[in-house]
Each structure stands twice: as structure tokens, then as C-alpha cells.
Design an enzyme around this catalytic site. Sequence first.
Site, PDB file in Angstrom:
ATOM      1  CG  ASN A  83      27.075 -16.471  13.205  1.00  0.00           C
ATOM      2  OD1 ASN A  83      28.137 -16.920  13.374  1.00  0.00           O
ATOM      3  ND2 ASN A  83      26.310 -16.643  14.297  1.00  0.00           N
ATOM      4  CG  HIS A  84      29.466 -13.588   6.890  1.00  0.00           C
ATOM      5  ND1 HIS A  84      30.139 -12.957   6.109  1.00  0.00           N
ATOM      6  CD2 HIS A  84      30.129 -13.086   8.220  1.00  0.00           C
ATOM      7  CE1 HIS A  84      31.047 -11.879   6.643  1.00  0.00           C
ATOM      8  NE2 HIS A  84      30.734 -12.141   7.867  1.00  0.00           N
TER       9      HIS A  84
END
Length: 210
Positions: A83-84
Site C-alpha cells: 500500500n502507498h
Amino acid sequence: MPLPDPKTRHPIAGWKGTAFLKAVVDHPLVEVGDYSYYDDSRGPEHFLARCVRYHFDFIGDRLIIGKFVAIAQAAQFIMNGANHPMGGFSTYPFGMFGFENVPDFTRDGLGLRGDTVIGNDVWIGREAVIMPGVTIGDGAIIGTRAQIARDVPPYAVVVGNPGRVVKTRFPPEVVSALLEIRWWDWEPEKIARNLPLIAGADIDALRAAV
């Protein structure tokens, strides 16, 4: 006849492409049940490096794999480290690369989804992709190259991208009975005695097993 040792590295005589995962996985955030295996002609000992992606210790999410799980070559478990940050204008992970003056890392900011849990007696097909935080129920089948972003009910068959349930393997009353019986938790001696029933399809006989 007793069951084989669940820590056998190569349990199929003459073939080194399959390994019981307990023999090749040693990671504090990965839990593996007895007799779960990974098959890969390139070498199943590389399961963690090839199949468990973006699994960073500082995030702390776990991959939990039940007993008697069959995992085909190149299946991918995408962990929460993929995830970013999405709360600002850029999704680039500046902080991971040593940029200065970057907002502090926060778990909420990454939208972490928790542990990934694979139930017992699950079959995961070649190149299937399991996204972060998914729970796959006992007895489910995940088709080749399916992408799983939502929880999968027990004994469901899921195919496609996005993954969709195409059928349930047994009627609801049989699924309920199987989840109550939980044959995979029996003592090894009882499993060994009743393999014809476990591999069969007579729920009353399995329920009456001793």
C-alpha cells in the site's frame, strides 16, 4: 499406516519441486499448518521470496496458512506493505527512500487491512493473487490467475479477475457439517485411519468416523 512427517522437505519421491511449507518457511510473521505445501519447479524453498510480496517487519501484518493447504506455482500473497499513502497529492513513498521533511508514517494513512488468513484444506491455483487482509475460508478453491480482494466463504470456488464465487462445492448443510467436524484438527492417527472417508463424499460416514 502413519502420516508422513509434516516437516519433510521433499515429500514426493523423486521430485524436488514440492515441499511441505513447514520445512522451508522460517519467518516470525508467517504461520503455516501441518501438511500445507507449495509446488514450484524452480524450487519451492523460495516460497517467501517469490510468493509473499511486500511483507515488511515494521508493518507487522501476518500471513496465516492453515493445514492441508495446496499452493500452486507463482501464487502471490500481496501483503500490506504494497500500500502507498493516498491521503495527499502524491502516492510516492518518499519516507522509505530517505527523503527528508516527509510526514511521519502512519498505519491509518496507508489503509492497512490486517492479517491475511488462509483456512484449512484450501487449494490455491497457479498465479492466483491474494490481496492484503483477505480471509479465505476452509475448503475453498481459488482458480488459476484469480485475483482475490474480498473474503472467500468456506468451500466456495472462486475464479476470474476480479474474483467471483461461481459455486459452492457442497450443499449448505454439508458445509456446516464439515466446519463442525474439522477433520484437519483430528489426531494424526485418526486422520490416517479415515483417509478414505476424508477423500470421499459421504458426510454421514465422516461424521461417524472413530
